[in-house]
Design an enzyme around this catalytic site. Structure first.
Site, mmCIF file in Angstrom:
data_model
loop_
_atom_site.group_PDB
_atom_site.id
_atom_site.type_symbol
_atom_site.label_atom_id
_atom_site.label_comp_id
_atom_site.label_asym_id
_atom_site.label_seq_id
_atom_site.Cartn_x
_atom_site.Cartn_y
_atom_site.Cartn_z
ATOM 1 C CG HIS B 127 74.639 30.182 39.788
ATOM 2 N ND1 HIS B 127 74.695 30.842 40.989
ATOM 3 C CD2 HIS B 127 75.748 29.405 39.728
ATOM 4 C CE1 HIS B 127 75.805 30.476 41.626
ATOM 5 N NE2 HIS B 127 76.458 29.603 40.883
ATOM 6 C CG ASP B 204 74.321 34.987 35.305
ATOM 7 O OD1 ASP B 204 75.514 35.314 35.110
ATOM 8 O OD2 ASP B 204 73.981 34.079 36.071
ATOM 9 C CD GLN B 207 79.916 29.339 34.075
ATOM 10 O OE1 GLN B 207 80.886 29.050 33.376
ATOM 11 N NE2 GLN B 207 79.946 29.255 35.392
ATOM 12 C CE LYS B 230 81.593 31.897 37.670
ATOM 13 N NZ LYS B 230 81.925 30.740 38.483
ATOM 14 C CB CYS B 368 75.337 27.261 42.839
ATOM 15 S SG CYS B 368 76.638 27.237 44.055
#
Lengths: 151, 410
Positions: B127, B204, B207, B230, B368
Site C-alpha cells: 500500500h 503491515d 488487512q 478495519k 492506494c
C-alpha cells in the site's frame, strides 16, 4: 434496469466511449494541456490547433471512465471550427449544466447534443469525470501553466 | 471446512445496525471492508457510554471518573496485547492507524539507526502507506528503497526476495495481506529469512487482523501495525507493536505531555514505554472502543471467521468467474477474502456507479497501490472485500449487478 443508470449511460455516451471522436495525439498541435484526477485515475491530454481566433483542430488522448471519455469526445466534436469566445461560452454552459442542483432545469438550446450529459448532475461523484476534459481544454486555450484536476 | 458450532450469519448481521440500511431503496450490500469495516452495536454503545457517562482525561485526575477512564484505557491496552500475542503491554503503542505506525517506525527507527546507502526492502504489493514513508526517509537521509517482485498470480516471489536480501539491506517492511490483491504473504518465512541476517522486520497487518489470528511472538516480527477501523472499531485509532528492546532504544516520535518524566528548560527526560511514544491526550474513546471491538471479534472467534470467509471467497470467486469478460486480479494460492477484478472494457468507476444504484458498495480505483495496478497493466480495478457478516445472497446480488454492467457496455 435502474432508470437513473440508463439516463446516465445513454447509447450515445456508450458509443462515444467505444468509438471516441478525435481520439489521437496531435504532434503538430499549437497548444497541449494535461488533465489528471489522481484519486480516480482519469488522465487526458487535449490538443489544439488555433488559426487566429478559430479552433482549426482539436483532439485528445489518454484514459478514463466512460463518462470522462465520452464527454471529451463530444467536446472535441462540438468545438472544432469554433472561435475562442464561442468555446469559452460553451465551456460555461456545460459547467452550469453539470454542476446545477439536482432537479433544476438548464438551457438545453445552448449546449446542443451535449445535453445528453445533463443526467450526470444526479451522480455528484461523477461530475468531476464529465468536466475534466473541459477544464483541460480551457487550460490549452488560456494557459496558466498548471496541470488540470477537477477532484 | 468445519465451522464448529453452527454459523448463524443472520444473528451476526443483527449486531450491525448499518446492515439494515437501504441505499436508493435497496438493502445495503456492503463489500468495502478492506477500506473500513462496519461497527457492531457493542462498539457503538461503548463509545456512547464513554462519552455520556465516563468521559475524563487519563493518567492525571485524582477523581473517580479519571481513575475509571484510566483503568478502562489500560485494560484495553492489555486486551490488545493478548489479542496479538505480544509479551508485554509496554510493547503496544497507540497511534492514529497503520499509516501513522509505519511513519513512526520510518522516522524514529530509520533516522536513528539507518544511514545513507542502507537499503529498505519492501514488496511490489505494498500500500502507498508502506512506500511513501520510506521515500520520505530516503529524501532525508539517503537510504535506498528496494522492491521484491511478485508473480502473475500476485504472490511474492520468495526466491527473488531472498536474492535481494543482501548485506546492504538494513530493514524489511512487508504487508501481511495485500489490500489490492488479497494475497496472504508468508510473513513468518519473510521474518525468518531476514533474521538470519539480523535485519529487523515490520509487518503491515492492516488487512490481516480482522480476518486471521495473529501472534507477533510466533511470527517473531520486530514491528507489527494495524488500524482499529478495519477491525470493527473506531476510526482514528491504531496500534504499533514493537519489540521492547527496539522501542527502548528508539527516540520519541512527538514531544509533549504524557511522554515525559520531567521537564526543565534545560533538559527533559522521557517517560518509559509505552508512553514515550504517546505525546498528548490520546484517543481515549477510540482505545476503549477498539477494546470492545476485540471483545466482539473474540466472542465469535477468528478461526471461525476465517473459515467462513474462506468459504465466501470460494463462492464469490466461482460466481464472478462465471461472468463473461471478468478477470480477477490477484489469484494467490493463499488468499484473503478480497476480489479485485476488471470487467471487459468497463471502467472501474462506471462499474462502481452502476453497482451503487443497486445498493452495492464496492471500491473502484487504484486502492492506494498504484504500483500493483501498473504491474498488472490496469488503470484501476473494482474490488469487493468481504467480512464475516457478508452472505452468499449478497454475492449473488453483486454478480447480478455485474451482469447489468456488461449489458450497459455491450
Amino acid at each position: 434496469m435502474n432508470g437513473d443508470i440508463r439516463e446516465l449511460y445513454q447509447q450515445m455516451i456508450i458509443d462515444h466511449n467505444k468509438n471516441p471522436k478525435n481520439f489521437r495525439p496531435m504532434p503538430d498541435a499549437g497548444r497541449v494541456a494535461e488533465g489528471y484526477n489522481p484519486l480516480c485515475g482519469d488522465h487526458f491530454k487535449v490538443y489544439l490547433k488555433l488559426e487566429g481566433d478559430v479552433i482549426r483542430d482539436i483532439s485528445f488522448d489518454g484514459s478514463g471512465c466512460a463518462i470522462s471519455k465520452s464527454s471529451a469526445s463530444m467536446m472535441t466534436a462540438a468545438l472544432k471550427g469554433k472561435t475562442r469566445e464561442e468555446a469559452r461560452a460553451l465551456f460555461e454552459e456545460v459547467r452550469k449544466m453539470l454542476s446545477r442542483e439536482i432537479g433544476k432545469p438548464f438551457d438545453a438550446t445552448k449546449v446542443g447534443k451535449l445535453a445528453i450529459l445533463a443526467g450526470v448532475c444526479e451522480f455528484p461523484s461523477r461530475v468531476k469525470c464529465a468536466s475534466l476534459a473541459w477544464h483541460t481544454m480551457l487550460e490549452a486555450l488560456e494557459p496558466t501553466g498548471k496541470q488540470v484536476s477537477t477532484e | 471446512m468445519d465451522l464448529g458450532t453452527p454459523w448463524d450469519v443472520e444473528k451476526i448481521r443483527a449486531d450491525f445496525p448499518i446492515l439494515k440500511e437501504q441505499v436508493y431503496g435497496k438493502p445495503l450490500v456492503y463489500l468495502d471492508n478492506a477500506a473500513t469495516t462496519q461497527k457492531p452495536q457493542a462498539v457503538i454503545d461503548t463509545l456512547t457510554h464513554y462519552y455520556a457517562a465516563e468521559n475524563a482525561n487519563i493518567h492525571r485526575g485524582i477523581f473517580c471518573l479519571s481513575e475509571q477512564a484510566t483503568k478502562r484505557f489500560k485494560s484495553a491496552r492489555h486486551k490488545i496485547q493478548e489479542f496479538i500475542g505480544a509479551g508485554s503491554d509496554k510493547e503496544i503503542i497507540f497511534v492514529r492507524g497503520a499509516t501513522e505506525a509505519i511513519n513512526l517506525v520510518a522516522q524514529c527507527y530509520g533516522r536513528a539507526f539507518l544511514k545513507k546507502g542502507d537499503e529498505v526492502l519492501i514488496t511490489h504489493m505494498e500500500h502507498h502507506s508502506n512506500i511513501v514513508p520510506w521515500q520520505i526517509l530516503a529524501g532525508e537521509i539517503g537510504i535506498k528503497l528496494k522492491v521484491a517482485p511478485i508473480n502473475d498470480r500476485g504472490e511474492l516471489i520468495l526466491e527473488e526476495f531472498k536474492a535481494l536480501l543482501t548485506s546492504k539491506v538494513k530493514f524489511v517492511s512487508v504487508v501481511h495481506v495485500s489490500n489490492a490483491l488479497g494475497t496472504i504473504n508468508p510473513v513468518k518465512e519473510v521474518v525468518r529469512l531476514a533474521h538470519e541476517k539480523n535485519i529487523p522486520v515490520l509487518i503491515d497487518g492492516a488487512q490481516a487482523v480482522a480476518h486471521t489470528s495473529v501472534s507477533v511472538r510466533e511470527l517473531d516480527c520486530d514491528f507489527y501495525v494495524f488500524s482499529g477501523h478495519k477491525l470493527f472499531g473506531p476510526t482514528g485509532i491504531g496500534v504499533l507493536y514493537g519489540k521492547r528492546e527496539l522501542l527502548e532504544k528508539m527516540p520519541p516520535y512527538q514531544g509533549g505531555g504524557d511522554m515525559i518524566r520531567s521537564v526543565t528548560f534545560e533538559k527533559t527526560t522521557y517517560n518509559e514505554l509505552p508512553y514515550k511514544f504517546e505525546a498528548g491526550t490520546p484517543h481515549i474513546a477510540g482505545v476503549i472502543g477498539l477494546g470492545a471491538a476485540i471483545d466482539y471479534v473474540q466472542s465469535i472467534g477468528l478461526s471461525r471467521i476465517e473459515a467462513y470467509e474462506q468459504q465466501l471467497l470460494q463462492y464469490g470467486t466461482q460466481k464472478l468467474q462465471e461472468i463473461p469478460g471478468l478477470r480477477i486480479i490477484g489469484i494467490a494460492r493463499q488468499k484473503s477474502a478480497i476480489l479485485s477484478f476488471v470487467l471487459g472494457e468497463a471502467h472501474a468507476h462506471d462499474i462502481g456507479t452502476i453497482l451503487d444504484r443497486q445498493g452495492i458498495a464496492i471500491r473502484a480505483g487504484h486502492h492506494c497501490a498504484m504500483p500493483v495496478m501498473r504491474r498488472f497493466n490496469v488503470p484501476a480495478t473494482t474490488r469487493a472485500s468481504l467480512a464475516f457478516y457478508n452472505t452468499r445472497q449478497e454475492i449473488d446480488r453483486l454478480a447480478e449487478a455485474l451482469r447489468e454492467v456488461t449489458e450497459v457496455f455491450r
